[in-house]
Design a protein around this motif. Sequence first.
Motif, PDB file in Angstrom:
ATOM      1  N   ARG A  91       0.847  -1.194   0.000  1.00 58.43           N
ATOM      2  CA  ARG A  91       0.000   0.000   0.000  1.00 58.43           C
ATOM      3  C   ARG A  91       0.878   1.239   0.000  1.00 58.43           C
ATOM      4  O   ARG A  91       2.022   1.228   0.474  1.00 58.43           O
ATOM      5  N   VAL A  92       0.313   2.335  -0.511  1.00 59.46           N
ATOM      6  CA  VAL A  92       0.965   3.640  -0.484  1.00 59.46           C
ATOM      7  C   VAL A  92      -0.017   4.615   0.157  1.00 59.46           C
ATOM      8  O   VAL A  92      -1.162   4.729  -0.283  1.00 59.46           O
ATOM      9  N   VAL A 128     -15.176   5.904  -3.893  1.00 58.68           N
ATOM     10  CA  VAL A 128     -14.549   4.589  -3.719  1.00 58.68           C
ATOM     11  C   VAL A 128     -13.782   4.472  -2.409  1.00 58.68           C
ATOM     12  O   VAL A 128     -13.243   3.408  -2.105  1.00 58.68           O
ATOM     13  N   GLY A 129     -13.731   5.535  -1.625  1.00 58.33           N
ATOM     14  CA  GLY A 129     -13.021   5.509  -0.355  1.00 58.33           C
ATOM     15  C   GLY A 129     -13.067   6.887   0.265  1.00 58.33           C
ATOM     16  O   GLY A 129     -13.573   7.841  -0.338  1.00 58.33           O
ATOM     17  N   PRO A 130     -12.526   7.021   1.468  1.00 56.72           N
ATOM     18  CA  PRO A 130     -12.525   8.333   2.127  1.00 56.72           C
ATOM     19  C   PRO A 130     -11.804   9.386   1.279  1.00 56.72           C
ATOM     20  O   PRO A 130     -10.604   9.292   1.029  1.00 56.72           O
ATOM     21  N   GLY A 131     -12.552  10.359   0.805  1.00 52.41           N
ATOM     22  CA  GLY A 131     -11.969  11.424  -0.003  1.00 52.41           C
ATOM     23  C   GLY A 131     -11.553  10.995  -1.386  1.00 52.41           C
ATOM     24  O   GLY A 131     -10.873  11.749  -2.096  1.00 52.41           O
ATOM     25  N   ALA A 132     -11.942   9.797  -1.804  1.00 51.08           N
ATOM     26  CA  ALA A 132     -11.530   9.273  -3.107  1.00 51.08           C
ATOM     27  C   ALA A 132     -12.760   9.102  -3.998  1.00 51.08           C
ATOM     28  O   ALA A 132     -13.661   8.324  -3.676  1.00 51.08           O
ATOM     29  N   ILE A 133     -12.781   9.832  -5.114  1.00 48.66           N
ATOM     30  CA  ILE A 133     -13.928   9.822  -6.018  1.00 48.66           C
ATOM     31  C   ILE A 133     -13.429   9.631  -7.449  1.00 48.66           C
ATOM     32  O   ILE A 133     -12.448  10.257  -7.867  1.00 48.66           O
ATOM     33  N   VAL A 143      -2.248   5.075  -4.503  1.00 51.39           N
ATOM     34  CA  VAL A 143      -2.484   6.382  -3.908  1.00 51.39           C
ATOM     35  C   VAL A 143      -3.575   6.252  -2.850  1.00 51.39           C
ATOM     36  O   VAL A 143      -4.511   5.460  -3.010  1.00 51.39           O
ATOM     37  N   ALA A 144      -3.444   6.988  -1.755  1.00 54.02           N
ATOM     38  CA  ALA A 144      -4.479   7.063  -0.720  1.00 54.02           C
ATOM     39  C   ALA A 144      -4.896   5.684  -0.216  1.00 54.02           C
ATOM     40  O   ALA A 144      -6.058   5.445   0.092  1.00 54.02           O
ATOM     41  N   GLY A 145      -3.934   4.751  -0.135  1.00 51.71           N
ATOM     42  CA  GLY A 145      -4.232   3.412   0.340  1.00 51.71           C
ATOM     43  C   GLY A 145      -4.926   2.522  -0.659  1.00 51.71           C
ATOM     44  O   GLY A 145      -5.280   1.383  -0.341  1.00 51.71           O
ATOM     45  N   LEU A 146      -5.140   3.007  -1.903  1.00 52.74           N
ATOM     46  CA  LEU A 146      -5.825   2.241  -2.935  1.00 52.74           C
ATOM     47  C   LEU A 146      -4.837   1.729  -3.976  1.00 52.74           C
ATOM     48  O   LEU A 146      -3.880   2.427  -4.351  1.00 52.74           O
ATOM     49  N   ASN A 147      -5.079   0.518  -4.444  1.00 58.49           N
ATOM     50  CA  ASN A 147      -4.328  -0.065  -5.552  1.00 58.49           C
ATOM     51  C   ASN A 147      -5.253  -0.158  -6.759  1.00 58.49           C
ATOM     52  O   ASN A 147      -6.249  -0.888  -6.737  1.00 58.49           O
TER      53      ASN A 147
END
Length: 361
Positions: free
Chosen positions: A89-90, A207-212, A109-113
Amino acid sequence: MNRRKFFKWSGLAAIAALAGGVTARSAMAGNKYYSGPVSDHFDGTSFFNPGGVEPRGGLDLLRWKLGNGNIPWPDTFTSPFPQAVPETRVDGDRLVVTMVGHASLLIQVAGLNILTDPVWSERTSPFTWTGPKRVNPPGIRIGDLPPIDIVLVTHNHYDHLDLETLRVLQGRDKPHFITPLGNDAIIRPRAPDARITVMDWGGSETVGPGAIFHCEPCHHWSARGLGDRRMALWAAFVFETPAGKIYHIGDTGFHEGRNYRAAGQKHGPFRLANLPFGAYEPRWFMEAQHQNPEEAVEGMQLCGASFAAGHHWGTVKLTDEGIEQPVEALHTALDARKIARERFRPMRPGEVFEVPDPTPA
């Protein structure tokens, strides 16, 4: 027909299918993938580029393929980078992009792969025995991938939508597939239990916290064969994350820069733009569907991207230019506009790009 001619013409058939059934217009009465209301880019049967240019037809395809402008590629084009083994993760402000090959990128990015247009197959073709064949292995072994959260499929051409790879990823990680309208009908039979979000231009998905994810126009087209031209939508995407915004285009014609300007005005500026810059010759045939390096550099400026990861080159031969010509032309275009070369990286398989944070300290 002798063996040599058979393989020449079977290869041409594979290229025609890869190009999206360019040898025939839709022969079907209705749309086999999508049913929905008429819009400014859907006429009730087919999608289209507003104010745009349709791809050329079969006679032009033959004129191109029987011409003498093709520059052969080597059988192998070894990357200077070893196959990467990405971090799990990053997080934080970091943004890391690893090149798999062609338009397949791992974005962390932001914990997402996130995987874009993942293709691990040997050929980008409807056939396993003929058609464009990769000249280098994937920059990441599929077994070395971290857990994949999101798979983005930008459109349905064979060099972007590889059903066998999607089937493997679904069995491995059960990711969230995001794709434009109609492409779920192609993916679903090979991944019947997949979570698939389909999006129209202008749509968005958290798709996640603060991730759109935002779905936006690009100037392209679609088809898998001879009877489904423009029956599934194509798109660019904006990833809005706590670490900055990313503009991702799988394939596009430049279209006078209209979509770049619109994306910049609506979402920009961008920390990173992932931009295609290969498969563009001859221009008379490819201009409406594939931008060239000079146009990609102009697009980077128009959308307000601090950095760009260049893709769609050097893995499968689709068009006439030599294998290293896109990089040479890219550097010429950057130098002419006095843009530092390190801001637009022509990504090679296995290359890892730790994207700088452009925000002043």
